[in-house]
Structure formats: C-alpha cells, structure tokens
Scaffold this active site. Structure first.
Site, mmCIF file in Angstrom:
data_model
loop_
_atom_site.group_PDB
_atom_site.id
_atom_site.type_symbol
_atom_site.label_atom_id
_atom_site.label_comp_id
_atom_site.label_asym_id
_atom_site.label_seq_id
_atom_site.Cartn_x
_atom_site.Cartn_y
_atom_site.Cartn_z
ATOM 1 N N ASP A 138 24.310 -8.895 83.608
ATOM 2 C CA ASP A 138 24.281 -7.601 84.286
ATOM 3 C C ASP A 138 23.118 -7.625 85.272
ATOM 4 O O ASP A 138 21.948 -7.650 84.869
ATOM 5 C CB ASP A 138 24.098 -6.480 83.249
ATOM 6 C CG ASP A 138 24.229 -5.087 83.843
ATOM 7 O OD1 ASP A 138 23.999 -4.938 85.055
ATOM 8 O OD2 ASP A 138 24.549 -4.148 83.085
ATOM 9 N N HIS A 139 23.444 -7.575 86.569
ATOM 10 C CA HIS A 139 22.416 -7.739 87.594
ATOM 11 C C HIS A 139 21.465 -6.546 87.664
ATOM 12 O O HIS A 139 20.395 -6.628 88.278
ATOM 13 C CB HIS A 139 23.077 -7.952 88.958
ATOM 14 C CG HIS A 139 22.250 -8.780 89.889
ATOM 15 N ND1 HIS A 139 20.894 -8.952 89.752
ATOM 16 C CD2 HIS A 139 22.597 -9.499 90.992
ATOM 17 C CE1 HIS A 139 20.429 -9.721 90.710
ATOM 18 N NE2 HIS A 139 21.447 -10.077 91.489
ATOM 19 N N ARG A 140 21.813 -5.424 87.022
ATOM 20 C CA ARG A 140 20.900 -4.278 86.998
ATOM 21 C C ARG A 140 19.704 -4.542 86.101
ATOM 22 O O ARG A 140 18.640 -3.934 86.281
ATOM 23 C CB ARG A 140 21.648 -3.036 86.505
ATOM 24 C CG ARG A 140 22.773 -2.566 87.415
ATOM 25 C CD ARG A 140 23.569 -1.458 86.770
ATOM 26 N NE ARG A 140 24.211 -1.903 85.531
ATOM 27 C CZ ARG A 140 24.936 -1.119 84.740
ATOM 28 N NH1 ARG A 140 25.110 0.157 85.070
ATOM 29 N NH2 ARG A 140 25.502 -1.591 83.647
#
Length: 670
Positions: free
Chosen positions: A642-644
């Site tokens: 998850d790039h967040r």
C-alpha cells in the site's frame, strides 16, 4: 417521616443532585435525590406520599446506607414504608417475628435459622454452594442489562457480577461471597426483583456458612417449600439434559451462509460431531454439536444468511429421563412451587445467546458518560445508537430528558441522508452489463463456489488501495542444498519440509526490523497502527478456492515448528476444518505458486494489511561472478504494498534484505 439512603451495593455514594425542594408535594416512587458512586447512578424514590418538610443533605455530601436524606410530612399521617425499612435494618432480636417481614425476608430468616440444629453435620472449611441474590435497589423490578461473569470464573467479595437497569437506576450488583461461579441463573433481558437468585457460587466456607446454605426440609411452612424449589433447580440446571440449542459461533464477520446441513431430524449425534457447514468470505466452518443427543428441530435452510448467535438446531440432550425422575421427590410437598420451577429450569438449561442492544462504540459510550443525564436516558441512547453530546438538553441544569432523545432521533430520521459509503465497496463501479453473446455461440452459466462468491466484496476493496509491486530475485542455492540434507530426516518424523518454512521464518525476522510492513493504516489516514505481534497469513489453494489460514508468532518458533504448523494448516484448509480463529488477525501475507509455473505475478494486498509477498517457482539461472557465469537457483519475489503507508525505497530495501537472508540463512542467528 424520614427517607433514607437505600442499599445501593457500595459503602458510600455522593449526592449528585437534589430533585425536590421544601414544600413540594411528592407521590410514592417520585425521585427525590440522585446519588452517584463508582458503580451506580441511582435516583432515590420516595417510599410514601407527602410534603417535603426538610432536606438534610446538600449536593456533594457523601452518604451511606441508612443516612437520612429527606423528611416528609405525610398527608394522611400514616406510617410509611420508611418505618418498615427501619424495622428491617434493626431486626437482630427475636422481638421482630417473621410474619412482620416481606416474603423475601421470611425466606432469609427461615434459611438462616432452620438448619442450625444440623450444624455438627457440616465440618468447618467444607465446600458449599451459595446463592447470590438481587439486593434492594430501590425499585420493585429491573432488567438484567449485562452479565459480567461466566460459569467457572473465580470471583471475589464485592466484585461486580451483574448490571441491572431500571428507569431509575443502573446498578452493578456486587458478589457477597468469593468462590467459583457454579451456575448463572438469569439471562440478559430478564426482569428481576429483590431476592431473585442471580448466581450460584461454590465457596469454601466456615461451619456456620455451610449450615446456612443447607436446603430446608419440605416439612416446614409453605415458604420453606419455595426454598426447596431452589434446591431442585440446581442439579437439573447443571445436568447435560433437556433441549439444547446449537447457535452460530463467532465467525469474525457479520453474517455467513448455510452451505450444507449434515444431519436430519431424528438423527443421534455425539458431542463435537459436525452438524452444519457455514461459509463466509473468511471461513468455511463446520459447526459442531456441544452436546450428545437427538436432533429435535432444524431452524435453518441451505442458502440462508445467518449471524452469530442464530439458532441452527435444537438437540434433546441425553440424560433427560434421569433428571425428570429425580425432580418430583422433593417438590411433592409443594405442587404450586413445582409448576413455577419448570420454566426456570428450562431457562437455565438453554442459556440461549442474547444479542446486546448496545449500538454504540466504546468511545461513544465514554462520551455519553460525560453528559448530564439519568440512567434511563443513557440506556435509551445506547439502544437507539444516539451520541448524547449531539442532543440539545431541555431539562433543568442542562439535564437531558427522554423527550430530547426522541426529538433528536425524529430529526435524524426525517433529514435527507447521503448514500452509505459501504455500498460503494460492494459494487464494481464503471463496468457496464455484459453484452448478448447469443450471436456468437451462446453461453452456459456455471455457479462459482461459495468461497469464491463471498470473496468478491473483500477483493473489491483493492479498488481503494493504491498498490505497487516490487520485484526481486533471491539466490537460494545454498538454502535448497541444506533443505535437501534435512528433508529425509524430517520425512522420517512425518514432517514435510518445504522452502516456505524458511521463507516464513526469514520474513518474520525481517518484520521485526521493518514494523510498518506489518502495520495498518488508521481510519483517519493520519497514522499507522503498529502491531505488537507477528501473525502471518499463508495462502492455501483448495478445490473450492483460495483460503488464508494464519501462522501465529513465526518469529518465536523454530523452522521445524513452522514446518509442522504449515502442514497442519494446509490439511485443515483442504478438509474444510479451519475454525474462525484460524483465519483471523494476520498482519502480513505470503502467497506462493509453488511449482505450478510462471516467472512473476502481482499479488493483491489483503486489506486491512498493507503488504503481501508473492513467491514464484525457482529456476536455475546463470549469474555473473565477475569472471564468469555460475549456475544459481534463483527465487522470484513479488512484494505488493500500500503506497500510502510504504514508500518505494522502503519496499526495495525490504526485498533486498530478504534476498540476503535467504542467500545465507545463518545470518538469522547473528
């Protein structure tokens, strides 16, 4: 006439508010004073009608049982209930005869005096079963709001055991004895009053206490026969007999579907025998019978949606005949008491799960506790799911009234509402309907497996996760050679040693250094929740679809232990024997294609996790050593994240560290 502090289950309480003033006319049961303690908020009612002559306490005063609160001048000049209470409190001599007391007091007097002659028969320090009853809570009856203990729990004196609620009080009832809970005689939602038995507690008592718990003879007065009824209830309630309902266990999800019914009405089943198969997006679970007996009724059908606590089948448990024979012997002296005892016995045997009416979260309940409102208003707010801080108060001193809550709910129900966000999760936006294929040979519809169907909403959550995949190659030449040396010895012990056991151990070690990969994005998306333990999901392919059982604390286990547990989880998954707990709590997942084929793939992050590791089949490849090419066994790794929460550089560093660990597993020991 004096109104005194009743028994509120604690030594002392604080006067929070005085609800009347001198000169007011009050009726029986009108609230006079609001008392608060760490266990209860109680509105003290008037025990008689009259005019307030004087108020002997002030807000903030600390009072205890028997403290004078209000003096009333009776309108008819008669003796009110206060004088009776005073007689109750001071009854310690033989001058007060049992006939001058309420029925519950007569029972307690007979119970405490009748068996004295048999004192020598009970040795000092013997074990006895003591009944814990509802104390005087200032009202005629109340509802059981919550049961705080279970059968088998060890409790101490003054420990809260049950929460009872009325329109005037919410009270935590403390235990009067210490010991082990033998049976719970009531259920949430039952209406109780003073003297009703809540629990039966097994305790090691002194000689006098043991005598007091002895059941009276059936030859005494009719009130004693009522005591004999209680003596009959205990063995019947604890016997494994009668109708037992088998309910849906905690699946970790709101609802599941009945996939298969394994029994029929009239079948004889044993304890722990599977009776129903239920499926959700997280589990296919065979619900076992908790008792041996005969199937009396089946309450569900295949395809029906069920949730935790819903009754599946009713079983007529073995041993019922023996219990029925033993009952008439003692109750024969009181036929009326026998008729009343039957529903009580059935209630204690069934113990059907009761769904809580509380619709608020812990945080919302904590916020409600800070608002000025009575117990009845707080209970109403919990049932309706209302946050009291959002309600405008109309009572004196900004006190919230029931009418305020109803007005707030009415406003919310009539106001226009936005479409729930949850609906967007269940839908697949942007996809049009399928075209008509009849001109191209037509179609044949085949149903997906139940596991595949219930996985659709979970997989759709990936639409809301901005995920990226990092690829890498690990040299496992030396690791595979070592595994080959160990494999034969493990096989003799019945253990299948796969490369996955080594990978799970290495990843668990790495997650301790890189905790963000095992964390969760907070709901407000402003922080990350870091887990204190490692619980690793291991994807397993089954004939019905993919399922992900959880390997617990692999960082604390040896590679041999991990190999054993991986084999057990895989077998349980293929045999549909996984329990709900086997599928819950993972904070990282590994999915492997094994030897099926392929060179790489992009696994989907399994929300609420933030990372997943995919493993493709290892292949021999030429690797440059500086002067020439060496044949090396290379394992493709695919880390989706998850790039967040995780940056690309962090993901590259993670996979690089993992390749180093797999290239030389001995570094785990350093």
């Amino acid at each position: 006439m004096q109104i005194k502090t009743p028994d509120i289950g604690v030594d002392k309480a604080t006067v929070a508010e005085i609800l009347v003033k001198v000169g007011d006319s009050v009726a029986v049961d009108d609230s006079l004073v609001l008392l608060e303690s760490d266990k209860a908020s109680v509105e003290v009612p008037s025990t008689s009608a009259g005019i307030v002559k004087s108020i002997t306490v002030a807000a903030g005063d600390v009072v205890s049982e028997g403290s004078v609160l209000i003096e009333l001048e009776a309108e008819d000049g008669s003796i009110g209930a206060t004088e009776v209470q005073e007689a109750d409190a001071s009854q310690k001599t033989s001058e007060n005869t049992p006939t001058s007391l309420p029925d519950q007091e007569i029972m307690r007097e007979l119970a405490s005096h009748q068996p004295v002659a048999s004192a020598p028969k009970t040795p000092t320090g013997s074990s006895s079963v003591v009944e814990v009853q509802v104390p005087d809570i200032g009202v005629e009856k109340a509802l059981v709001g919550e049961i705080l203990v279970q059968v088998g729990d060890e409790i101490a004196v003054d420990q809260s055991i049950v929460v009872v609620e009325s329109d005037k009080a919410t009270v935590e009832v403390p235990s009067t004895v210490s010991g082990t809970v033998e049976s719970v005689e009531i259920r949430a939602g039952d209406t109780v009053k003073e003297g009703v038995v809540l629990l039966k507690v097994k305790t090691v008592s002194s000689g006098a206490e043991a005598v007091q718990s002895t059941a009276p003879s059936t030859e005494t007065v009719p009130v004693t026969a009522a005591k004999a009824e209680t003596a009959v209830e205990a063995p019947v309630a604890s016997a494994p007999s009668g109708d037992v309902e088998i309910a849906v266990p905690d699946l970790g999800v709101d609802k599941a579907v009945v996939a298969e019914i394994l029994v029929q009405v009239g079948d004889t089943v044993e304890a722990d025998q599977s009776i129903i198969v239920v499926e959700s997006d997280k589990a296919t679970v065979e619900v076992p019978s908790s008792s041996a007996g005969v199937i009396k009724a089946i309450h569900v059908q295949v395809g029906q949606n069920v949730s935790q606590g819903v009754a599946l089948v009713t079983i007529e448990a073995k041993g019922q005949a023996a219990a029925a024979v033993a009952q008439p012997a003692k109750v024969e002296a009181a036929p009326a008491a026998k008729a009343a005892a039957v529903p009580q016995v059935a209630t204690s045997v069934e113990q059907a799960p009761v769904q809580s009416a509380d619709k608020l979260s812990k945080e919302q309940n904590a916020a409600n506790a800070k608002v000025y409102a009575g117990p009845a208003v707080r209970k109403l707010a919990r049932e309706l799911g209302v946050v009291l801080a959002e309600v405008k108060a109309s009572g004196a001193h900004d006190r919230l009234m029931k009418e305020d809550v109803f007005a707030y709910v009415k406003t919310r129900l009539t106001a226009p509402r936005a479409a729930p966000v949850a609906q967007a999760v269940a839908q697949v936006p942007g996809l049009p309907k399928l075209p008509d294929f009849s001109a191209f040979g037509g179609t044949e519809e085949k149903a997906m497996t139940r596991l595949q169907q219930v996985s659709v909403p979970q997989l759709s959550l990936n639409n809301f996760i901005p995920q990226v995949t990092q690829f890498d190659l690990a040299d496992i030449t030396e690791l595979e050679a070592w595994r080959g040396e160990l494999k034969a010895k493990f096989k003799q012990d019945g253990i299948s040693l796969t490369i996955l056991a080594f990978i799970a151990k290495a990843v668990a070690y790495l997650l301790k250094e890189e905790p963000y990969f095992a964390g969760h994005l907070a709901d407000d998306q402003k922080s990350v929740l870091l887990r204190n333990e490692i619980h690793m999901g291991i994807a397993v392919a089954t004939p019905d679809g993919l399922t992900v059982p959880v390997l617990r604390n692999p960082d604390q286990k040896s590679i041999k232990q991990i190999a054993v547990e991986l084999g057990e989880l895989s077998k349980k998954a293929r045999d549909k024997k996984l329990s709900p707990k086997d599928l819950q709590g993972a904070n990282f997942t590994i999915t492997s294609l094994g030897s099926i084929g392929g060179t790489a793939f992009t696994p989907l992050v399994n929300w609420p996790q933030v990372a997943i590791l995919g493993i493709s089949p290892a292949t021999m490849q030429p690797v440059w050593n500086g002067t020439g090419f060496d044949p090396k066994l290379m394992l493709p790794l695919s880390l989706s994240y998850d790039h967040r929460v995780i940056n690309g550089a962090d993901a590259a560093r993670f996979t690089h560290k993992l390749t180093k660990l797999l290239a030389d597993i001995r570094s785990l020991l350093l």
